[in-house]
Design a protein around this motif. Structure first.
Motif, PDB file in Angstrom:
ATOM      1  N   SER A 168       8.919-107.049 -69.391  1.00  0.00           N
ATOM      2  CA  SER A 168       8.242-106.646 -70.619  1.00  0.00           C
ATOM      3  C   SER A 168       7.052-105.755 -70.298  1.00  0.00           C
ATOM      4  N   PHE A 169       6.895-104.704 -71.087  1.00  0.00           N
ATOM      5  CA  PHE A 169       5.771-103.787 -70.938  1.00  0.00           C
ATOM      6  C   PHE A 169       4.709-104.153 -71.968  1.00  0.00           C
ATOM      7  N   SER A 170       3.464-104.081 -71.551  1.00  0.00           N
ATOM      8  CA  SER A 170       2.369-104.372 -72.478  1.00  0.00           C
ATOM      9  C   SER A 170       1.232-103.392 -72.264  1.00  0.00           C
ATOM     10  N   TRP A 171       0.267-103.431 -73.154  1.00  0.00           N
ATOM     11  CA  TRP A 171      -0.869-102.522 -73.077  1.00  0.00           C
ATOM     12  C   TRP A 171      -1.709-102.779 -71.832  1.00  0.00           C
ATOM     13  N   HIS A 172      -1.523-103.942 -71.205  1.00  0.00           N
ATOM     14  CA  HIS A 172      -2.326-104.282 -70.022  1.00  0.00           C
ATOM     15  C   HIS A 172      -2.086-103.317 -68.867  1.00  0.00           C
ATOM     16  N   LEU A 173      -0.951-102.607 -68.887  1.00  0.00           N
ATOM     17  CA  LEU A 173      -0.649-101.664 -67.807  1.00  0.00           C
ATOM     18  C   LEU A 173      -1.654-100.523 -67.734  1.00  0.00           C
ATOM     19  N   ILE A 174      -2.339-100.256 -68.839  1.00  0.00           N
ATOM     20  CA  ILE A 174      -3.329 -99.169 -68.811  1.00  0.00           C
ATOM     21  C   ILE A 174      -4.535 -99.530 -67.948  1.00  0.00           C
ATOM     22  N   LEU A 175      -4.636-100.794 -67.536  1.00  0.00           N
ATOM     23  CA  LEU A 175      -5.732-101.224 -66.667  1.00  0.00           C
ATOM     24  C   LEU A 175      -5.439-100.931 -65.193  1.00  0.00           C
ATOM     25  N   PHE A 176      -4.263-100.409 -64.903  1.00  0.00           N
ATOM     26  CA  PHE A 176      -3.880-100.106 -63.521  1.00  0.00           C
ATOM     27  C   PHE A 176      -4.905 -99.224 -62.797  1.00  0.00           C
ATOM     28  N   PRO A 177      -5.444 -98.171 -63.436  1.00  0.00           N
ATOM     29  CA  PRO A 177      -6.432 -97.339 -62.729  1.00  0.00           C
ATOM     30  C   PRO A 177      -7.655 -98.121 -62.247  1.00  0.00           C
ATOM     31  N   LEU A 178      -8.039 -99.177 -62.945  1.00  0.00           N
ATOM     32  CA  LEU A 178      -9.194 -99.970 -62.523  1.00  0.00           C
ATOM     33  C   LEU A 178      -8.914-100.696 -61.215  1.00  0.00           C
ATOM     34  N   ILE A 179      -7.668-101.149 -61.052  1.00  0.00           N
ATOM     35  CA  ILE A 179      -7.293-101.814 -59.800  1.00  0.00           C
ATOM     36  C   ILE A 179      -7.222-100.794 -58.670  1.00  0.00           C
ATOM     37  N   ILE A 180      -6.632 -99.647 -58.958  1.00  0.00           N
ATOM     38  CA  ILE A 180      -6.515 -98.592 -57.949  1.00  0.00           C
ATOM     39  C   ILE A 180      -7.903 -98.110 -57.512  1.00  0.00           C
ATOM     40  N   LEU A 181      -8.840 -98.027 -58.456  1.00  0.00           N
ATOM     41  CA  LEU A 181     -10.195 -97.600 -58.111  1.00  0.00           C
ATOM     42  C   LEU A 181     -10.836 -98.578 -57.134  1.00  0.00           C
ATOM     43  N   GLN A 182     -10.671 -99.871 -57.383  1.00  0.00           N
ATOM     44  CA  GLN A 182     -11.208-100.876 -56.462  1.00  0.00           C
ATOM     45  C   GLN A 182     -10.632-100.690 -55.067  1.00  0.00           C
TER      46      GLN A 182
END
Length: 264
Positions: free
Chosen positions: A138-152
């Motif tokens: 399932s896809f959800s809006w939470h995937l847009i938070l991926f850049p925050l993880i990549i930045l870390q």
């Protein structure tokens, strides 16, 4: 404070050079390849398929939901760290001819290697999305938070890369030592097994609290598997680790960079 501002201005001044170095690394990686950039997507897919076939039956009893996505969520981030930092090790020694001819900020070569790894990571994330689609995740809006993880992780990798690049100038065996470390690091990171599969107590505590990759991978699995916002404790832990390693890496690099020319 003035020195810090000067460093930032210097970084901005040479941004075009870093862009060219990143483009060069990517072009060289896929030079004379028929499929070219598609390998950044196909390679993680191939590895994920093999590992999923091998390990899915082993951990079936642990009720891991959508094991291919579970596996690849870890693979994408671990490969980013592993490949980019290994490339950063030789970023200074490999640029010795240019550094001896003209003045350039030495850190641009290391930053470009980590950034090249970031590009590959983003392409691998596309492969992860393809796996999610194929397996019915399932896809959800939470995937847009991926850049925050990549930045870390980018900040963490940059700090580690600067440390490794500086150390390798004076101690060339670091590349072989680091290769052994990353092999152990791979198996001490719950990438293809659940953390619960390990004996409780000290080992689990060390992995959860002393392995930054566990924090980053756990955050990504929250987005791809569990459709939730990552625990704030993991975000804080991952961010603190990244900042601490970056500060340490910058400190070592700046302290040693004036002597690079004597050893490269």
């Amino acid at each position: 404070m003035q020195l810090f501002i000067a460093r930032i201005k210097g970084f901005i001044k040479y941004r075009d050079l870093m862009g060219q170095l990143v483009a060069r690394d990517i072009k060289l990686k896929y030079r004379r390849s028929v499929l070219g950039y598609l390998w950044s997507v196909l390679n993680p897919l191939f590895i994920m398929t093999i590992m999923a076939i091998v390990f899915s039956h082993m951990f079936l009893r642990d009720n891991i939901p959508n094991y291919p996505v579970y596996l690849m969520s870890g693979q994408v981030l671990f490969n980013f760290m592993n490949l980019s930092t290994k490339a950063a090790i030789g970023s200074i020694t490999g640029s010795s001819a240019l550094l001896k001819k003209t003045y350039l900020p030495k850190y641009v070569f290391t930053v470009s290697k980590i950034t090249s790894g970031l590009v590959d990571c983003i392409l691998s994330f596309i492969a992860l999305l393809m796996v999610m689609l194929f397996t019915g995740a399932s896809f959800s809006w939470h995937l847009i938070l991926f850049p925050l993880i990549i930045l870390q992780e980018f900040i963490f990798n940059l700090g580690l890369g600067l440390f490794l690049a500086a150390t390798n100038v004076f101690f060339r065996d670091i590349q072989y030592i680091y290769n052994a470390i990353t092999t152990a690091w791979l198996y001490l990171t719950p990438m293809f097994y659940p953390i619960e599969a390990l004996p409780g107590g000290a080992l689990q505590y060390i992995i959860v609290h002393c392995n930054p990759m566990y924090a980053y991978i756990t955050q990504l699995r929250c987005l791809t598997l569990y459709n939730c916002v990552p625990p704030i404790s993991m975000v804080i832990y991952g961010t603190l680790d990244a900042v601490i390693i970056l500060c340490f890496g910058i400190w070592i690099f700046l302290k040693k960079q004036d002597n690079f020319i004597l050893y490269i």
